[in-house]
Design a protein around this motif. Structure first.
Motif: not given
Lengths: 426, 198
Positions: B4-11, B124-127, B136-137, B170-178
């Motif tokens: 339903d949602s992804y955190n920025d670290a994952y993306i 084992g594949i990320k989705v 996202e980029y 892409l190493n900016r601080s995230s504001v809590g999620g994608g």
């Protein structure tokens, strides 16, 4: 989630801005330019085709204005925003994306007088038909829904009387009708109320007021909540159908949950033209950096003054939802727990003449047609902002002949009370 | 995992580590989103491979079209599926025959197939589903901010000047999620409605 969520004050200072790539300037530079050079013909074509991120012309995007846009989107919890020349322009651009000639939208009767005029007259000439509903009677919104309804419009804190709208109740009506809820959040600002948290799909602002906050720049903004599915039942062809002016791009398919903000930019702003000056964007975003500090002081001052006026023998009534005996107090505590804003009305026992006399005897409060300045402001709505409404409409919107409106500034409250006292006794 | 949602670290980790990206359903038409996502990712330094059996013999921005994933001879880090949900499962079945397996399968904005995702994750594949790698980029690098989009990131560092072929930081601080809380909430509700009616 692994990511720390910054607070409102941090976002107010940082969101959207970062040191300039070319010079390292820490404050956002004012990119006072009409146009931006292309790298080559291919770059130009991909920018015009909405295929690349970048700048073409300040009527569509500008790097200074973009900082303001991201900042307000972040503060409101939206996916994207579009800044325009005024709050009125924001409303024009929003409705142009949603309505075709012959369509209807439902609007609260309790609105800023300028919005009532825009909806009643200018929009009517486009074939966009407003149907009024009463925010104190939520079922009146439900009764107003027809097959032609395309949107519902309310103010979070309504001008001029500072009444609070039950956003969640109206959002439920909008959801059931399958139309977006548009909330004008000008008088609350996201510091006091975040309409998206309560079900708003689109938020509009006059940036001219508390967001800019210093009474020096006009501006408006549209925030896309990213919550509405525009393609669901083909009611919003601007977003769901191929756009002929962009070679058949479908906006929602391409831009997902910020497609509405993109539509407002690449169709509304591009073709109607009410662009914000980058200089105004700079002044407004500088104002927003102190929004949390100012808004708290505005609200605290307003509450102190409302309490003082309530106890004054010459005052007939004070309409401020921050007072515990106000009919909107329960809603205020739910939606605006930090404070009920700085704009409210009161009426004098001496009626119209006493109102006119008060306004002319005030020495710190300025008599003018604006709200949300650092300075305290006063106006007699019946003879100014609401003067083009008929008497019934004036009273219905809270601007009867005996009513005086204040927009309380961030001066020391003791000085403001002293000014009101000398003017009431003059 | 929930989609339903992804955190920025994952993306961010995905976009920072993959190099070779095969795009299933790449279109030669320059007004189709697959075309300009392909182009954007190529411009940002990814090694892009266009897959479209109807276009074999032609090339996309200098990269020859191939018929299918099996034809690609070098290891693929990520498969970007630009086909609607009903076409996803057969593609996933092909992906699972690849050797080596790709690290990531990305399904475009509007495409979500939980069953296919579970199958890939079991191998084992990320989705990633219902997201656009270009958006996202652009968001994580803040490049998208030029369009008034809430990047949900902050940075006090000097921004890079993007040039052709350059990978952005892409190493900016995230504001809590994608996505925003409200947009995530609605996506979750919509997906629940879909499952309830299915």
């Amino acid at each position: 989630m692994n990511d720390r969520i910054p607070g409102f004050g941090t976002l107010a200072v940082h969101a959207g801005a970062q040191p300039d790539p070319t010079t390292g300037a820490r404050a956002t530079p004012i990119y006072q330019t009409t146009s931006f050079v292309f790298n080559d013909a291919d770059h130009a074509a991909s920018l015009f085709g909405l295929q690349s991120f970048g700048n073409i012309y300040t009527r569509i995007t500008n790097p200074t204005t973009a900082v303001l846009e991201e900042r307000v989107a972040a503060l409101e919890g939206g996916t994207a925003a579009l800044a325009v020349a005024s709050g009125h322009a924001a409303q024009l651009v929003v409705f142009q994306q949603l309505l075709q000639p012959g369509d209807e939208f439902i609007a609260s009767r309790k609105l800023y007088g300028g919005s009532i005029n825009q909806f009643s007259h200018a929009f009517k000439s486009f074939g966009w038909n407003v149907v009024w509903a009463d925010p104190d009677d939520i079922p009146s919104f439900e009764r107003a829904v027809t097959a032609k309804t395309k949107a519902i419009f309310i103010e979070s804190i309504a001008n001029p009387a500072g009444s609070i709208t039950d956003i969640e109740a109206v959002a439920a009506v909008a959801r059931k009708a399958g139309v977006p809820l548009i909330v004008d959040n000008t008088l609350a600002t996201p510091y006091l109320i975040k309409p998206i948290d309560h079900g708003a799909d689109i938020v509009v602002h006059s940036l001219t007021k508390f967001l800019g906050g210093h009474g020096n720049s006009l501006g408006g903004i549209i925030v896309d909540a990213g919550t509405f599915d525009w393609s669901k039942d083909n009611k919003y062809p601007v977003l769901s159908e191929p756009r002929p002016e962009y070679h058949g791009i479908k906006l929602q398919e391409t831009f997902g949950n910020f497609a509405f903000a993109i539509a407002c930019r690449v169709l509304g702003l591009r073709d109607l033209g009410p662009a914000l000056s980058p200089f105004n964007a700079f002044l407004i975003q500088t104002g927003i950096e102190t929004l949390p500090l100012r808004m708290q002081k505005h609200s605290d001052n307003a509450k102190a003054i409302a309490e003082w006026l309530s106890a004054h023998p010459k005052v007939a009534a004070v309409n401020y939802s921050g007072l515990s005996d106000n009919r909107y107090h329960t809603l205020a505590r739910k939606y605006a727990p930090k404070g009920a804003g700085a704009v409210f009305t009161f009426s004098l026992k001496g009626g119209y003449d006493a109102g006119v006399s008060l306004v002319s005897n005030l020495k710190l409060f300025s008599h003018l047609a604006n709200v949300g300045d650092t300075r305290s402001l006063v106006i007699h709505p019946a003879s100014t902002t609401h003067s083009q409404l008929d008497d019934d409409a004036k009273t219905r919107s809270g601007a009867g002949p005996d009513v005086v409106r204040l927009s309380v500034g961030i001066e020391d409250k003791e000085d403001l009370i002293a000014d009101l006292e000398q003017a009431l006794n003059a | 995992m929930s989609h339903d949602s992804y955190n920025d670290a994952y993306i961010r980790e995905i976009l920072n580590t993959v190099k070779t990206v095969a795009m299933v359903g790449a279109s030669p038409q320059n007004v189709r989103p697959s075309y300009f996502v392909f182009k954007y990712l190529a411009e940002r330094g990814y090694d892009m491979i266009p897959i479209n059996p109807g276009q074999v013999g032609k090339s996309l921005l200098g990269k020859p079209f191939v018929t299918s994933l099996q034809e690609i001879t070098r290891p693929i880090d990520m498969v970007d599926i630009f086909r609607s949900a009903e076409h996803v499962m057969p593609i996933v079945d092909i992906i699972l025959t690849l050797n080596p397996l790709p690290k990531v399968v990305w399904m475009q904005l509007g495409v979500r197939h939980d069953e296919a995702a579970a199958k890939l994750e079991a191998a084992g594949i990320k989705v990633v589903m219902n997201r656009c790698p270009k958006i996202e980029y652009g968001r994580l690098s803040s490049e998208i901010q030029w369009m008034g989009v809430n990047s949900r990131t902050l940075s006090s560092k000097r921004a890079p000047i993007p040039t052709q072929g350059m990978r952005l930081s892409l190493n900016r601080s995230s504001v809590g999620g994608g996505s925003t809380t409200a947009a995530d909430r609605v996506a979750q509700l919509n997906n629940k409605d879909k499952n309830d009616t299915a």
